[in-house]
Design a protein around this motif. Structure first.
Motif, PDB file in Angstrom:
ATOM      1  N   THR A   9       0.815  -1.219   0.000  1.00 52.17           N
ATOM      2  CA  THR A   9       0.000   0.000   0.000  1.00 52.17           C
ATOM      3  C   THR A   9       0.848   1.268   0.000  1.00 52.17           C
ATOM      4  O   THR A   9       0.316   2.366   0.165  1.00 52.17           O
ATOM      5  N   ASN A  10       2.157   1.109  -0.224  1.00 51.75           N
ATOM      6  CA  ASN A  10       3.091   2.242  -0.265  1.00 51.75           C
ATOM      7  C   ASN A  10       2.882   3.156   0.949  1.00 51.75           C
ATOM      8  O   ASN A  10       2.743   4.377   0.813  1.00 51.75           O
ATOM      9  N   THR A  11       2.864   2.534   2.115  1.00 47.86           N
ATOM     10  CA  THR A  11       2.613   3.261   3.363  1.00 47.86           C
ATOM     11  C   THR A  11       3.933   3.666   4.007  1.00 47.86           C
ATOM     12  O   THR A  11       4.802   2.828   4.245  1.00 47.86           O
ATOM     13  N   TRP A  12       4.064   4.961   4.289  1.00 46.76           N
ATOM     14  CA  TRP A  12       5.278   5.513   4.875  1.00 46.76           C
ATOM     15  C   TRP A  12       4.932   6.343   6.100  1.00 46.76           C
ATOM     16  O   TRP A  12       3.893   7.014   6.137  1.00 46.76           O
ATOM     17  N   ILE A  13       5.809   6.318   7.086  1.00 46.98           N
ATOM     18  CA  ILE A  13       5.747   7.237   8.217  1.00 46.98           C
ATOM     19  C   ILE A  13       6.934   8.187   8.099  1.00 46.98           C
ATOM     20  O   ILE A  13       8.078   7.750   7.925  1.00 46.98           O
ATOM     21  N   ASN A  14       6.656   9.493   8.163  1.00 51.38           N
ATOM     22  CA  ASN A  14       7.686  10.516   7.958  1.00 51.38           C
ATOM     23  C   ASN A  14       7.755  11.457   9.156  1.00 51.38           C
ATOM     24  O   ASN A  14       6.733  11.728   9.810  1.00 51.38           O
TER      25      ASN A  14
ATOM     26  N   SER B  95      -7.924   7.616 -14.007  1.00 48.29           N
ATOM     27  CA  SER B  95      -6.528   7.334 -14.335  1.00 48.29           C
ATOM     28  C   SER B  95      -6.306   5.829 -14.365  1.00 48.29           C
ATOM     29  O   SER B  95      -7.032   5.066 -13.725  1.00 48.29           O
ATOM     30  N   LYS B  96      -5.286   5.413 -15.128  1.00 53.54           N
ATOM     31  CA  LYS B  96      -4.981   3.984 -15.230  1.00 53.54           C
ATOM     32  C   LYS B  96      -3.547   3.730 -14.775  1.00 53.54           C
ATOM     33  O   LYS B  96      -2.652   4.548 -15.007  1.00 53.54           O
ATOM     34  N   PHE B  97      -3.339   2.583 -14.133  1.00 43.52           N
ATOM     35  CA  PHE B  97      -2.047   2.233 -13.565  1.00 43.52           C
ATOM     36  C   PHE B  97      -1.710   0.790 -13.915  1.00 43.52           C
ATOM     37  O   PHE B  97      -2.596  -0.026 -14.189  1.00 43.52           O
ATOM     38  N   GLU B  98      -0.416   0.488 -13.892  1.00 44.72           N
ATOM     39  CA  GLU B  98       0.025  -0.895 -14.091  1.00 44.72           C
ATOM     40  C   GLU B  98       1.245  -1.158 -13.220  1.00 44.72           C
ATOM     41  O   GLU B  98       2.017  -0.245 -12.885  1.00 44.72           O
ATOM     42  N   SER B  99       1.413  -2.420 -12.861  1.00 39.73           N
ATOM     43  CA  SER B  99       2.545  -2.814 -12.025  1.00 39.73           C
ATOM     44  C   SER B  99       3.767  -3.087 -12.895  1.00 39.73           C
ATOM     45  O   SER B  99       3.671  -3.746 -13.938  1.00 39.73           O
ATOM     46  N   THR B 100       4.914  -2.554 -12.493  1.00 38.34           N
ATOM     47  CA  THR B 100       6.178  -2.785 -13.183  1.00 38.34           C
ATOM     48  C   THR B 100       7.203  -3.224 -12.152  1.00 38.34           C
ATOM     49  O   THR B 100       6.929  -3.246 -10.944  1.00 38.34           O
ATOM     50  N   LYS B 101       8.388  -3.540 -12.622  1.00 40.30           N
ATOM     51  CA  LYS B 101       9.435  -3.961 -11.692  1.00 40.30           C
ATOM     52  C   LYS B 101       9.871  -2.829 -10.773  1.00 40.30           C
ATOM     53  O   LYS B 101      10.457  -3.059  -9.709  1.00 40.30           O
ATOM     54  N   ASP B 102       9.591  -1.574 -11.188  1.00 45.72           N
ATOM     55  CA  ASP B 102       9.932  -0.420 -10.364  1.00 45.72           C
ATOM     56  C   ASP B 102       8.749   0.058  -9.527  1.00 45.72           C
ATOM     57  O   ASP B 102       8.802   1.130  -8.923  1.00 45.72           O
ATOM     58  N   GLY B 103       7.663  -0.723  -9.509  1.00 43.76           N
ATOM     59  CA  GLY B 103       6.489  -0.340  -8.744  1.00 43.76           C
ATOM     60  C   GLY B 103       5.316  -0.004  -9.645  1.00 43.76           C
ATOM     61  O   GLY B 103       5.353  -0.235 -10.854  1.00 43.76           O
ATOM     62  N   VAL B 104       4.274   0.555  -9.050  1.00 48.87           N
ATOM     63  CA  VAL B 104       3.071   0.909  -9.805  1.00 48.87           C
ATOM     64  C   VAL B 104       3.305   2.222 -10.548  1.00 48.87           C
ATOM     65  O   VAL B 104       3.722   3.223  -9.951  1.00 48.87           O
TER      66      VAL B 104
ATOM     67  N   PRO C 225      -4.136   2.563  -6.105  1.00 50.10           N
ATOM     68  CA  PRO C 225      -3.401   3.590  -6.839  1.00 50.10           C
ATOM     69  C   PRO C 225      -4.265   4.803  -7.201  1.00 50.10           C
ATOM     70  O   PRO C 225      -3.739   5.907  -7.379  1.00 50.10           O
ATOM     71  N   LYS C 226      -5.587   4.614  -7.263  1.00 53.21           N
ATOM     72  CA  LYS C 226      -6.484   5.716  -7.615  1.00 53.21           C
ATOM     73  C   LYS C 226      -6.904   6.557  -6.408  1.00 53.21           C
ATOM     74  O   LYS C 226      -7.425   7.651  -6.578  1.00 53.21           O
ATOM     75  N   ILE C 227      -6.693   6.022  -5.206  1.00 56.04           N
ATOM     76  CA  ILE C 227      -7.082   6.736  -3.987  1.00 56.04           C
ATOM     77  C   ILE C 227      -5.874   6.789  -3.053  1.00 56.04           C
ATOM     78  O   ILE C 227      -5.472   5.771  -2.484  1.00 56.04           O
TER      79      ILE C 227
END
Length: 422
Positions: A113-118, A215-224, A169-171
């Motif tokens: 979920t690409n969750t980060w704490i900063n 918007s449209k997204f796809e998964s790649t080796k470098d992420g979404v 990825p859309k939200i």
């Protein structure tokens, strides 16, 4: 000094364009990929190295309070770590003779979920009346047109902790809690029940949600990765300030909304509509209220006011002319098909209309800064002729309606535009 800075940016843009145009088709594929990645990184405002990316946003800027502002920023990249990151910058203003800086870092909680704490600590300036959405992607310009003429800043020392999270990825969302010491650089007093605050502490929580349903997204080796930039897009942000929590002085809340809609092919004729609104309730100081993105300096003649047009600013509205605790703006731009003069020279005309409305309860609370109300509705229209030379063009805007001024020349804004994409 402003002209010198402008000249340096022209040289920089020409050099970058030349670098792109000189990419030979005979290069080895791997070298070409690396070169394109390098140019793309520059376009995003980074000079990449093995473990760190230097942030070009801090190299040279100019505003009316600091004069020339110069420094350097950097952040770690994925080669350094994919789970941890750090960022910092240090700048110096030659007119106010003061260093500003920020130190920050974060760690990833969830890759899915690409969750980060900063966390961060910042000692810097912020434009009074400005609002930034937490979920906005990093945006880099070779120079920031509005910044050249801004003179109303407040100092802030801010400590914050934030959480980034993608539901899909859309939200995407971001939430932060911060404590700030606010000290206006101008003569200002916030009169609250007879107590006048010349500086104050703000303890606040803020949460933002951005929804890009088309918007449209796809998964790649470098992420979404985003494969289609769909419209409309919606952003909603809520801010709550707490009194007597970690020395907070005021209770207030803010709700901000933005929607962007684009119709047509961006490579041909198309239209773009941007709606922004905000409302604040409670005891809100001027520093945290709203302006309507003005970009006109207070000078006597049109030529003295000649500067650079912003991307989404009101070009005929004077700085510090209006402040509101509730407002809405509507901006419509219609991009005509570029003039196909040659393979590399394709100027483009843009037709523009902007409208703003707003008001304020208890304006007498804000002492030392005279300003007006937008309750009658503010209107301006005009056009831009972009990419005439080295990314520069011209714009003409006219102010009319309820806030039309007696002198015709005071209703006119004639400026440069600047558009370079890598």
């Amino acid at each position: 000094m402003k002209h010198c800075i402008l000249f340096l940016f022209i040289l920089f843009s020409v050099a970058l364009n030349a670098q792109i145009e000189n990419e030979g088709t005979t290069e080895p594929a791997q070298d070409s990929i690396k070169k394109k990645a390098f140019v793309k990184s520059l376009g995003n405002g980074f000079f990449p190295t093995k473990y760190f990316n230097f942030d070009l946003r801090y190299l040279v800027k100019y505003n009316q309070y600091e004069g020339v502002r110069t420094g350097l920023g950097a952040e770690t990249n994925k080669a350094f770590s994919e789970k941890y990151r750090a960022n910092t910058y240090l700048v110096y203003g030659f007119r106010d003779r003061r260093f500003k800086y920020s130190l920050g870092g974060g760690f990833r909680v969830s890759e899915a979920t690409n969750t980060w704490i900063n966390l961060s600590y910042t000692d810097d300036l912020q434009e009074t009346g400005s609002t930034k959405f937490l979920t906005d992607n990093r945006f880099f310009q070779f120079f920031e047109p509005r910044l050249l003429n801004i003179d109303l800043f407040h100092k802030h020392i801010t400590k914050l902790i934030s959480l980034e999270h993608e539901f899909t990825p859309k939200i995407v969302s971001e939430t932060e809690f911060s404590i700030s010491k606010i000290d206006p650089t101008y003569a200002y007093g916030f009169n609250l029940n007879g107590d006048v605050y010349n500086n104050f502490d703000i303890s606040s929580a803020k949460t933002a949600l951005q929804w890009s349903p088309f918007s449209k997204f796809e998964s790649t080796k470098d992420g979404v990765k985003q494969t289609k930039d769909g419209f409309p897009k919606f952003t909603l942000q809520y801010t709550k300030s707490f009194k007597n929590i970690i020395k907070g002085d005021f209770n207030f809340s803010k709700l901000d909304f933005r929607s962007i809609y684009q119709i047509g092919d961006p490579k041909a004729a198309h239209s773009r509509i941007t709606v922004v609104s905000g409302i604040s309730g409670g005891d809100t100081p001027l520093t945290h209220l709203y302006h309507a993105y003005p970009n006109n300096i207070t000078k006597e003649t049109i030529l003295q006011r000649f500067s650079v047009a912003g991307l989404n600013s009101f070009e005929t509205m004077f700085f510090n002319e209006f402040f509101s605790d509730r407002f809405a703006t509507f901006q419509f731009k219609h991009y005509l098909t570029p003039f196909n003069i040659s393979e590399r020279y394709k100027p483009q005309m843009v037709l523009i209309t902007r409208y703003a409305i707003g008001d304020m309860n208890n304006p007498e609370r804000h002492e030392g800064v005279p300003f007006g109300s937008l309750e009658k509705g503010y209107t301006e229209s005009g056009f831009e002729l972009n990419k005439l030379l080295f990314g520069f063009g011209l714009s003409f805007t006219y102010r009319y309606g309820a806030y039309h001024l007696p002198e015709i020349g005071d209703n006119v804004a004639f400026k440069f535009t600047f558009n370079v994409s890598l």
